[in-house]
Design a protein around this motif. Structure first.
Motif, PDB file in Angstrom:
ATOM      1  N   ASP A  16       0.793  -1.148   0.101  1.00 54.43           N
ATOM      2  CA  ASP A  16       0.209  -0.191   0.049  1.00 54.43           C
ATOM      3  C   ASP A  16       0.915   1.220  -0.027  1.00 54.43           C
ATOM      4  O   ASP A  16       0.672   2.181  -0.609  1.00 54.43           O
ATOM      5  N   LEU A  17       1.844   1.303   0.728  1.00 51.67           N
ATOM      6  CA  LEU A  17       2.755   2.273   0.963  1.00 51.67           C
ATOM      7  C   LEU A  17       3.342   2.666  -0.598  1.00 51.67           C
ATOM      8  O   LEU A  17       3.642   3.869  -0.958  1.00 51.67           O
ATOM      9  N   ARG A  18       3.856   1.743  -1.131  1.00 51.21           N
ATOM     10  CA  ARG A  18       4.506   1.901  -2.509  1.00 51.21           C
ATOM     11  C   ARG A  18       3.475   2.343  -3.569  1.00 51.21           C
ATOM     12  O   ARG A  18       3.540   3.046  -4.460  1.00 51.21           O
ATOM     13  N   ALA A  19       2.363   1.653  -3.632  1.00 53.55           N
ATOM     14  CA  ALA A  19       1.093   2.091  -4.379  1.00 53.55           C
ATOM     15  C   ALA A  19       0.950   3.671  -4.170  1.00 53.55           C
ATOM     16  O   ALA A  19       0.245   4.173  -5.137  1.00 53.55           O
ATOM     17  N   ALA A  20       0.856   4.158  -2.901  1.00 48.88           N
ATOM     18  CA  ALA A  20       0.548   5.321  -2.481  1.00 48.88           C
ATOM     19  C   ALA A  20       1.606   6.482  -3.067  1.00 48.88           C
ATOM     20  O   ALA A  20       1.397   7.497  -2.724  1.00 48.88           O
TER      21      ALA A  20
END
Length: 217
Positions: free
Chosen positions: A159-163
């Motif tokens: 989720d962090l990378r996608a954000a």
């Protein structure tokens, strides 16, 4: 209580070290570029090139190091004053580069170029070399350490990378996982809100220092 130190500013530098050669009226101009962190590293690189290309007539140099108050140096290495080091340095200035050193090795081809020709040749050698290796921006970020349990770690990392957040490091511990994230200072409040929503309040972030992230431009 002392005031917190100001956040460093983003700056441009070359993407990588590299070499690029041009030929003008049978003279070879070989530009060697390197990323350096201080003047000692710049001088060491220059010394290495001069040792490697000891048989060249000239090894002219220019470098810029440091951020807020950069240090600049240049040398014509036997070329007429102002025809080599200065135009090389001017290219680095014009591109807004720092932490960069350039050495242009010249093998004389027997045809004199004149002062104007030398200025153009040395400037072109550096400019084309910079174009060849490419540029990046080093942007300051705050490091935040996010503590999360093992069952949530994989999902949160994705989720962090996608954000669009810069995941720097993962540390697996007995009690859970610590994910180190780089966040621009202006986005820290928004990050805490995002983290609370993404984990339902199950993860928290604490400050862990400062660093830079590199973004190609």
């Amino acid at each position: 209580m002392s005031e917190p130190s100001p956040s460093p500013k983003p700056y441009l530098t070359i993407r990588s070290s590299g070499t690029h050669e041009i030929e003008i009226k049978k003279s070879r101009f070989i530009c060697h570029l390197a990323r350096v962190s201080d003047e000692d590293e710049a001088q060491a690189f220059i010394a290495g090139i001069r040792k490697q290309y000891w048989d060249a007539r000239h090894n002219c140099t220019a470098f810029v190091v440091g951020g807020e108050q950069p240090r600049e140096r240049s040398s014509d290495d036997g070329e007429p004053g102002g025809t080599a080091g200065v135009p090389m340095l001017e290219v680095l200035r014009r591109r807004g580069l720092t932490d960069t050193v350039a050495v242009v090795t010249r093998y004389f081809g027997g045809i004199k170029l004149g002062a104007g020709g030398l200025v153009r040749a040395y400037g072109s050698a550096v400019s084309e070399a910079v174009d060849s290796v490419g540029l990046l921006e080093r942007r300051p970020v705050l490091l935040l350490s996010v503590a999360v349990d093992h069952t949530r770690a994989g999902r949160l990392e994705n989720d962090l990378r996608a954000a669009g957040y810069a995941v720097r490091e993962l540390a697996y511990e007995a009690t859970g996982v610590r994910i180190e994230v780089g966040v621009p200072e202006s986005e820290v409040t928004a990050f805490h809100a995002w983290l609370a929503e993404a984990t339902g309040g199950a993860a928290e972030a604490v400050a862990a220092g400062r660093t830079f992230v590199e973004v190609p431009v």
